[in-house]
Design a protein around this motif. Structure first.
Motif, PDB file in Angstrom:
ATOM      1  N   MET A 104       0.697  -1.246   0.057  1.00 34.83           N
ATOM      2  CA  MET A 104       0.114   0.085   0.134  1.00 34.83           C
ATOM      3  C   MET A 104       0.903   1.339  -0.039  1.00 34.83           C
ATOM      4  O   MET A 104       1.776   1.423   0.792  1.00 34.83           O
ATOM      5  N   LYS A 105       0.715   2.041  -0.976  1.00 32.39           N
ATOM      6  CA  LYS A 105       1.611   3.402  -1.355  1.00 32.39           C
ATOM      7  C   LYS A 105       2.615   3.075  -2.015  1.00 32.39           C
ATOM      8  O   LYS A 105       3.123   1.785  -2.087  1.00 32.39           O
ATOM      9  N   ASP A 106       3.420   3.929  -2.527  1.00 31.91           N
ATOM     10  CA  ASP A 106       4.542   3.848  -3.340  1.00 31.91           C
ATOM     11  C   ASP A 106       5.769   3.321  -2.577  1.00 31.91           C
ATOM     12  O   ASP A 106       6.171   3.860  -1.521  1.00 31.91           O
ATOM     13  N   PRO A 107       6.310   2.300  -2.909  1.00 35.33           N
ATOM     14  CA  PRO A 107       7.415   1.609  -1.870  1.00 35.33           C
ATOM     15  C   PRO A 107       8.692   2.138  -2.405  1.00 35.33           C
ATOM     16  O   PRO A 107       9.748   1.890  -1.674  1.00 35.33           O
ATOM     17  N   TYR A 108       8.823   2.794  -3.543  1.00 31.36           N
ATOM     18  CA  TYR A 108      10.051   3.713  -3.967  1.00 31.36           C
ATOM     19  C   TYR A 108      11.074   2.757  -4.452  1.00 31.36           C
ATOM     20  O   TYR A 108      12.088   2.973  -4.705  1.00 31.36           O
ATOM     21  N   THR A 109      10.632   1.484  -4.672  1.00 34.62           N
ATOM     22  CA  THR A 109      11.646   0.535  -5.253  1.00 34.62           C
ATOM     23  C   THR A 109      11.017  -0.106  -6.666  1.00 34.62           C
ATOM     24  O   THR A 109      11.485  -1.146  -6.892  1.00 34.62           O
ATOM     25  N   GLY A 110       9.875   0.486  -6.865  1.00 39.61           N
ATOM     26  CA  GLY A 110       9.210   0.190  -8.226  1.00 39.61           C
ATOM     27  C   GLY A 110       7.989  -0.761  -8.267  1.00 39.61           C
ATOM     28  O   GLY A 110       8.064  -1.513  -6.899  1.00 39.61           O
ATOM     29  N   PRO A 111       7.229  -1.034  -9.166  1.00 36.33           N
ATOM     30  CA  PRO A 111       6.077  -1.904  -8.849  1.00 36.33           C
ATOM     31  C   PRO A 111       6.358  -3.296  -8.794  1.00 36.33           C
ATOM     32  O   PRO A 111       5.552  -4.238  -8.048  1.00 36.33           O
ATOM     33  N   GLY A 112       7.421  -3.822  -9.087  1.00 28.71           N
ATOM     34  CA  GLY A 112       7.908  -5.141  -8.890  1.00 28.71           C
ATOM     35  C   GLY A 112       8.286  -5.454  -7.302  1.00 28.71           C
ATOM     36  O   GLY A 112       8.517  -6.610  -7.135  1.00 28.71           O
ATOM     37  N   THR A 113       8.102  -4.541  -6.521  1.00 23.29           N
ATOM     38  CA  THR A 113       8.533  -4.860  -5.088  1.00 23.29           C
ATOM     39  C   THR A 113       7.483  -5.871  -4.775  1.00 23.29           C
ATOM     40  O   THR A 113       7.809  -6.747  -3.804  1.00 23.29           O
TER      41      THR A 113
END
Length: 329
Positions: A104-113
């Motif tokens: 939930m929310k941007d992990p700042y490591t990309g959508p592949g997180t």
């Protein structure tokens, strides 16, 4: 409402305990029809400094008996907050992808997180596995509001309408309550109470002492209600009985929770801000939900807006596809 996933599905909520992150995750898991279990991570420096890109704190490795991510691993993890990112990554490796992960929310490591990622509409993250909705998921449901209205708190029913819920946050990454902000908010609340509105207020763990003292003084002068921090927070009760809500803009989550009531939301913006938050508030202004708080009532009721079930539904669909693919492999 029927459960979106079988009740036997095991689900962890993985956060560092921040109220906002945890509420988002609990709201989604509950909307799935599951019982959330909080697994709170607490990485020490220097590992906390390296999040979200570094490894987990070795003290919290899965092999440690007291680890927050010790097996048996669940079917589903719903996580939020940058400190949780390395732990999601580690669990995906440990389970070789068996555990389905939602972030939930941007992990700042990309959508592949994670297997699926949710961000609000105003966020720039995109991807085939990225869900976007207007509002932040939360735990406020029509059933909870109805129950609170059916059995209201006596301390609130003694207040004459119009009743105004005052939801006060505090200093955050993007906002600061400077002395001028505190004075301005207090003056506007005094003016609102002077017009005949009854104030029902609750504060946050982030509320600075100067703001806390100022809100306490306003409520005392007006004869309103202020939760004293003892017992369970009557947050749902305040939402349920409110004819209007005043919300500070430091928490987009609180704004989203207020929007679930169908009552006008008057937003006070302290110093600071962020273009993403501005976009979010402007979108709700265009929908007739949010109005600037200028010390008087504004707006009219609207159809309650809630994105929680939509997010949970997308997660459930992706979870089932994930399970089917692994079963077939």
């Amino acid at each position: 409402m029927n459960a979106l996933l079988p009740p036997s599905t095991t689900a962890w909520v993985l956060t560092d305990g921040k109220a906002g992150d945890t509420a988002i995750c609990f709201g989604v898991v509950e909307a799935l029809g599951l019982e959330p279990v909080l697994h709170r991570i607490a990485p020490r420096p220097p590992w906390s400094w390296a999040t979200p890109f570094g490894p987990i704190d070795p003290r919290e490795a899965p092999s440690r008996a007291d680890s927050p991510i010790a097996p048996p691993f669940p079917d589903l993890i719903v996580a939020s907050g940058r400190r949780a990112v390395p732990y999601v990554r580690r669990i995906r490796a440990e389970t070789r992808g068996r555990t389905f992960t939602a972030f939930m929310k941007d992990p700042y490591t990309g959508p592949g997180t994670a297997d699926i990622v949710w961000v609000p509409d105003h966020d720039e993250l995109t991807g085939a596995n990225v869900i976007k909705t207007p509002l932040t998921p939360h735990r406020v449901t029509p059933a909870k509001l109805a129950a609170a209205r059916a059995a209201p708190l006596e301390a609130l029913t003694r207040l004459k309408p119009p009743r105004v819920a005052v939801l006060v946050g505090g200093d955050s990454v993007n906002h600061r309550f400077k002395p001028a902000d505190i004075a301005s908010l207090s003056e506007r609340l005094d003016r609102l109470a002077g017009s005949g509105a009854s104030l029902m207020a609750t504060l946050s763990r982030r509320t600075p002492s100067a703001l806390r003292d100022a809100i306490t003084a306003v409520i005392t002068r007006s004869g309103g209600y202020l939760w004293d921090g003892q017992g369970e927070n009557p947050f749902i009760a305040l939402l349920a009985l409110a004819d209007t809500l005043v919300v500070t803009a430091d928490s987009v989550g609180m704004v989203g929770e207020a929007a679930a009531t169908g009552r006008p939301v008057l937003v006070f913006e302290p110093s600071g801000g962020h273009r993403k938050i501005t976009f979010y508030l402007n979108e709700l202004r265009q929908r007739g939900i949010v109005h600037n708080f200028a010390g008087h009532l504004a707006g009219t009721p609207y159809e309650p807006l809630d994105s929680t079930f939509a997010v949970a539904s997308r997660i459930a669909e992706a979870f089932r596809r994930h399970r089917s693919a692994r079963f077939m492999s």
